[in-house]
Enzyme design. Structure first.
Site, short mmCIF file in Angstrom:
data_model
loop_
_atom_site.label_atom_id
_atom_site.label_comp_id
_atom_site.label_asym_id
_atom_site.label_seq_id
_atom_site.Cartn_x
_atom_site.Cartn_y
_atom_site.Cartn_z
N CYS A 264 7.60 7.20 -2.40
CA CYS A 264 7.94 7.17 -0.97
C CYS A 264 7.75 5.78 -0.35
CB CYS A 264 7.15 8.24 -0.22
SG CYS A 264 5.37 7.93 -0.07
N HIS A 312 2.55 10.05 3.21
CA HIS A 312 3.99 10.06 2.92
C HIS A 312 4.71 9.26 4.01
CE1 HIS A 312 7.58 11.55 0.89
NE2 HIS A 312 8.12 11.75 2.08
N HIS A 324 14.12 9.44 2.40
CA HIS A 324 12.82 9.32 1.75
C HIS A 324 12.92 9.75 0.29
CE1 HIS A 324 11.32 13.73 1.96
NE2 HIS A 324 12.61 13.72 2.19
#
Length: 348
Positions: A264, A312, A324
């Site tokens: 990520c 994240h 993402h």
């Protein structure tokens, strides 16, 4: 500003699927204690299979947290490696300087010893040109004064050399500890991912197929939102968004920062690097890499940080969507900005 363009029906359906799946996994997680990880999901009833799916989701989340710790340790180790190399270079140059000063002072000491057998007064009496001798004697006095100064410089240089050696030794200890931390976090990620894979492999074919469909969010990997007319707030944000969108379809790979695979924070770091902007390696550090803005004022290129521990990150691209790298087995894709709890929004 966040675009108020209506999301496509497909996007609404997908978001609902994500919400329903999240709720189902959360409900199933409560039953984890009733079904140990060593149990065979194929022999368990439906609730047990849901529990196994919830365990997989939980393990992926934990693996992502461990991945960000790995990234942080790896980045710090790289910094320490550079610092150690610079210190070693400075130490070597300081040692050369000390050696040159010692050689010079040694040569002066030897010359003074060889010339020191005749008293200066006797030399004056024997000299054919007393004025010339007096000039030489005056130069010798100045030389002696210079020698004292050089001795002091040598002492100072030697102390600085020892200080640099101690600093280098300390950095080397930190570097070794950093390497050990990287290895620990790597093992932790691998252990959690291997456990998740074993659970998935143990599911019956129909349950595994259902999990795969749910984890893809009903074709979300192939979903392309309507971003027509959405313009980022700056040129570098536009370049970063373009890079992130170009990465759509690339595989998730923990610890990777492109150009062909990403985790990520690796994706957002790589995307902004294409715009000439240097971002930190981890999602936690990226959350502080710019100024915070409310989610309602998010613009394309902003970083959306998720979960309370900022484990994240995705890039907002407009129309309520982020790009993402979701988790192992999934590809870089679009998802609704509200796919999980938003911790903060940062504009680099």
């Amino acid at each position: 500003m966040v675009s108020h363009r209506r999301t496509s029906q497909r996007g609404q359906t997908t978001f609902a699927s994500v919400t329903v799946l999240s709720a189902a996994l959360a409900t199933a997680a409560a039953a984890l204690s009733a079904h140990p990880a060593s149990a065979d999901p194929a022999q368990q009833p439906s609730a047990g299979r849901e529990s196994a799916a919830a365990q997989v989701g939980k393990l992926y989340e934990e693996a992502e947290r461990a991945t960000e710790k790995f990234n942080a340790a790896n980045a710090r180790t790289g910094e320490l490696r550079d610092e150690v190399a610079a210190l070693q270079d400075r130490t070597a140059r300081a040692q050369e300087r000390v050696n040159r000063m010692r050689d010079r002072l040694g040569a002066l000491a030897a010359a003074q010893y060889r010339a020191g057998g005749i008293d200066p007064a006797v030399r004056l009496l024997l000299s054919e040109r007393p004025d010339s001798y007096l000039e030489k004697a005056s130069a010798l006095d100045r030389l002696n004064g210079t020698r004292v100064g050089e001795l002091r410089q040598l002492q100072s240089a030697t102390r600085a050399l020892e200080q640099q050696r101690r600093e280098t030794a300390g950095k080397l200890v930190q570097l070794e500890a950093g390497r050990e931390e990287v290895a620990r976090q790597k093992k932790e990620v691998q252990r959690k991912l291997a456990t998740a894979q074993r659970l998935l492999n143990a599911l019956p074919r129909d349950a595994r197929a259902a999990y795969d469909r749910a984890s893809r969010s009903d074709g979300r990997d192939e979903f392309i939102p309507d971003l027509t007319g959405i313009v980022p707030g700056s040129g570098r944000a536009a370049a970063a968004v373009s890079a992130a969108r170009a990465a759509i379809g690339s595989p998730y790979s923990w610890g990777s920062a492109g150009p062909s695979a990403f985790d990520c924070s690796g994706l957002t770091q790589w995307a902004y690097a294409q715009a000439g902007v240097s971002l930190p390696r981890t999602s936690q550090a990226q959350s502080g890499s710019g100024h915070r803005v409310p989610l309602s004022q998010a613009q394309p290129g902003d970083l959306v940080i998720y979960r309370s521990d900022a484990s994240h990150v995705g890039m907002y691209v407009g129309n309520g969507q982020v790009v993402h790298a979701p988790y192992p087995g999934a590809k870089v894709r679009y998802d609704p900005v509200g796919m999980m709890p938003v911790s903060s929004v940062t504009r680099p």
